[in-house]
Write an enzyme that holds these catalytic residues in place. Sequence first.
Site, PDB file in Angstrom:
ATOM      1  N   GLU A  90       5.080  29.067  -1.682  1.00  0.00           N
ATOM      2  CA  GLU A  90       6.418  29.635  -1.708  1.00  0.00           C
ATOM      3  C   GLU A  90       7.252  29.072  -2.852  1.00  0.00           C
ATOM      4  O   GLU A  90       7.094  27.922  -3.243  1.00  0.00           O
ATOM      5  CB  GLU A  90       7.126  29.374  -0.371  1.00  0.00           C
ATOM      6  CG  GLU A  90       6.479  30.195   0.727  1.00  0.00           C
ATOM      7  CD  GLU A  90       7.146  30.033   2.083  1.00  0.00           C
ATOM      8  OE1 GLU A  90       7.001  30.942   2.897  1.00  0.00           O
ATOM      9  OE2 GLU A  90       7.805  29.012   2.318  1.00  0.00           O
ATOM     10  N   CYS A 103      12.749  27.399  -7.946  1.00  0.00           N
ATOM     11  CA  CYS A 103      12.221  26.183  -7.335  1.00  0.00           C
ATOM     12  C   CYS A 103      10.744  26.444  -7.030  1.00  0.00           C
ATOM     13  O   CYS A 103      10.421  27.348  -6.263  1.00  0.00           O
ATOM     14  CB  CYS A 103      13.022  25.909  -6.071  1.00  0.00           C
ATOM     15  SG  CYS A 103      12.375  24.586  -5.056  1.00  0.00           S
ATOM     16  N   CYS A 110       1.783  18.429   1.887  1.00  0.00           N
ATOM     17  CA  CYS A 110       2.192  17.238   1.138  1.00  0.00           C
ATOM     18  C   CYS A 110       1.640  16.022   1.860  1.00  0.00           C
ATOM     19  O   CYS A 110       1.514  16.010   3.072  1.00  0.00           O
ATOM     20  CB  CYS A 110       3.718  17.170   1.083  1.00  0.00           C
ATOM     21  SG  CYS A 110       4.366  15.799   0.113  1.00  0.00           S
ATOM     22  N   CYS A 114       7.243  12.404   4.797  1.00  0.00           N
ATOM     23  CA  CYS A 114       8.644  12.025   5.053  1.00  0.00           C
ATOM     24  C   CYS A 114       9.036  12.635   6.403  1.00  0.00           C
ATOM     25  O   CYS A 114       8.783  13.808   6.659  1.00  0.00           O
ATOM     26  CB  CYS A 114       9.552  12.541   3.951  1.00  0.00           C
ATOM     27  SG  CYS A 114       9.093  11.930   2.319  1.00  0.00           S
ATOM     28  N   CYS A 117      11.133  15.980   6.712  1.00  0.00           N
ATOM     29  CA  CYS A 117      10.748  17.142   5.901  1.00  0.00           C
ATOM     30  C   CYS A 117       9.658  17.940   6.606  1.00  0.00           C
ATOM     31  O   CYS A 117       8.663  17.377   7.063  1.00  0.00           O
ATOM     32  CB  CYS A 117      10.253  16.669   4.543  1.00  0.00           C
ATOM     33  SG  CYS A 117       9.574  17.998   3.538  1.00  0.00           S
ATOM     34  N   CYS A 336      15.597  23.414   1.281  1.00  0.00           N
ATOM     35  CA  CYS A 336      14.800  22.208   1.034  1.00  0.00           C
ATOM     36  C   CYS A 336      14.048  21.809   2.285  1.00  0.00           C
ATOM     37  O   CYS A 336      14.635  21.708   3.356  1.00  0.00           O
ATOM     38  CB  CYS A 336      15.693  21.030   0.690  1.00  0.00           C
ATOM     39  SG  CYS A 336      16.606  21.206  -0.803  1.00  0.00           S
TER      40      CYS A 336
HETATM   41  N1  SAH Z   1       8.258  15.726  -3.091  1.00  0.00           N
HETATM   42  C1  SAH Z   1       9.370  15.903  -3.955  1.00  0.00           C
HETATM   43  C2  SAH Z   1       9.852  17.331  -4.083  1.00  0.00           C
HETATM   44  C3  SAH Z   1       9.997  18.158  -2.825  1.00  0.00           C
HETATM   45  S1  SAH Z   1      11.341  17.892  -1.735  1.00  0.00           S
HETATM   46  C4  SAH Z   1      10.511  14.985  -3.552  1.00  0.00           C
HETATM   47  O1  SAH Z   1      10.432  14.393  -2.500  1.00  0.00           O
HETATM   48  O2  SAH Z   1      11.444  14.836  -4.316  1.00  0.00           O
HETATM   49  C5  SAH Z   1      12.820  18.226  -2.606  1.00  0.00           C
HETATM   50  C6  SAH Z   1      14.021  17.540  -1.955  1.00  0.00           C
HETATM   51  O3  SAH Z   1      14.306  18.106  -0.666  1.00  0.00           O
HETATM   52  C7  SAH Z   1      13.816  16.051  -1.723  1.00  0.00           C
HETATM   53  O4  SAH Z   1      14.912  15.342  -2.216  1.00  0.00           O
HETATM   54  C8  SAH Z   1      13.769  15.926  -0.198  1.00  0.00           C
HETATM   55  O5  SAH Z   1      14.250  14.672   0.212  1.00  0.00           O
HETATM   56  C9  SAH Z   1      14.660  17.086   0.229  1.00  0.00           C
HETATM   57  N2  SAH Z   1      14.451  17.557   1.596  1.00  0.00           N
HETATM   58  C10 SAH Z   1      13.301  17.622   2.282  1.00  0.00           C
HETATM   59  N3  SAH Z   1      13.509  18.120   3.517  1.00  0.00           N
HETATM   60  C11 SAH Z   1      14.818  18.405   3.598  1.00  0.00           C
HETATM   61  C12 SAH Z   1      15.646  18.955   4.603  1.00  0.00           C
HETATM   62  N4  SAH Z   1      15.144  19.353   5.750  1.00  0.00           N
HETATM   63  N5  SAH Z   1      16.966  19.103   4.327  1.00  0.00           N
HETATM   64  C13 SAH Z   1      17.470  18.736   3.131  1.00  0.00           C
HETATM   65  N6  SAH Z   1      16.737  18.230   2.144  1.00  0.00           N
HETATM   66  C14 SAH Z   1      15.422  18.044   2.381  1.00  0.00           C
END
Ligand code: SAH
Length: 351
Positions: A90, A103, A110, A114, A117, A336
């Site tokens: 996506e 994006c 992944c 985290c 996420c 995100c």
């Molecule tokens: N792996 C990379 C890129 C993907 S995530 C990274 O971690 O930077 C892109 C951004 O989205 C990251 O800053 C992550 O912390 C944020 N993110 C992930 N899940 C989210 C959520 N549910 N709400 C808001 N931001 C989120």
Amino acid sequence: MLCFFGLTLKELEDVIGGTGKERYRARQLYRWVYNKGVYDFSMMDNIPKGLRTLFRDMLDMETIKPLEPTASMDGSVKLSFMTKDDNIIESVLIPEKNRLTLCVSSQIGCRMACSFCVTGKIGFIRNLETHEIVEQIIGAKKYLNVSPINGGDRITNIVFMGMGEPMDNFENVVRTIEIMKEPLGLDFSRRRITVSTVGLIGGLKRLQPGTAGLAISLNAADEQKRTEIMPINRMYPIRDILDFVRHYKGSPRERITFEYVLLKDFNDSLEDARMLYELLKGIRCKINLIPFNESLYSQFRTPDKKTVDQFHAYLIDKCMTAIVRNSRGPDVNAACGQLGMAYLLSKKAML
Ligand code: SAH
């Protein structure tokens, strides 16, 4: 068959040279495809017919299949693609005032896990190939040709903030960036490309300074808290990240961005803001505050607007450059951390 979108210009020249044909045909192909948006070899009228057939038989021009796009109420559009091995990729087109940002995803699932996420919940399925990343851009260009967003049909910025950890797919991401920057092709300048990472310092150090803009997902200002939500902090703690940033020699005036997801009652207090300030003061950087996007798959909640505003105001008051980035497209699961979800989770469950 070779995938056209996985080849840098130099590689395409070598491939064509290897067949005994003129190397400059590669430049012609790059211009047709990337500049003019012509993907059908039979229309490339400065290339002899026989060669067009040869290229058609040699070069695969579509390895991921576009699925139905979904438009959000806020103007962003989620694009989905099916890969040859039945995974979903996506990307999200995000219109802003003077920008149209794409994006892109760099992996399916992944490895970073985290806890807030959703992609992290899927776990790791596989890296995307270079051509699968470049084709997300091509897919977006094709979409915009037919359905411009607010009159805009040109992607101005690319961010690696979709599914996956770009520094965990280092080679393919670097090759993708090389292809994106090729002046005869897509011609994106490094200022218009941002790689977002949890801070895999091994990868960051290998990255040639000035390759692209860097964003680091900090998400907490204290080691213990960060480890709680980002297990990778055990390997690359905040202090190592800051050490890297202090020594980073990007281009002049370049500033690293820190992303900070605001999680209700976890890292959103004024004390957290103070710790963030203490951590980053004196470092030339920008802070993107991202109020958490809720989902069924996570127990975290979004702070109320007042809390977000107070956190933001604290940093501004301390003369930090900080902005609140409201995620786009939550109604179509494009925000995100929401990409790829349902389908990939169920797929992973079946594996
Ligand atoms: N792996 C990379 C890129 C993907 S995530 C990274 O971690 O930077 C892109 C951004 O989205 C990251 O800053 C992550 O912390 C944020 N993110 C992930 N899940 C989210 C959520 N549910 N709400 C808001 N931001 C989120």
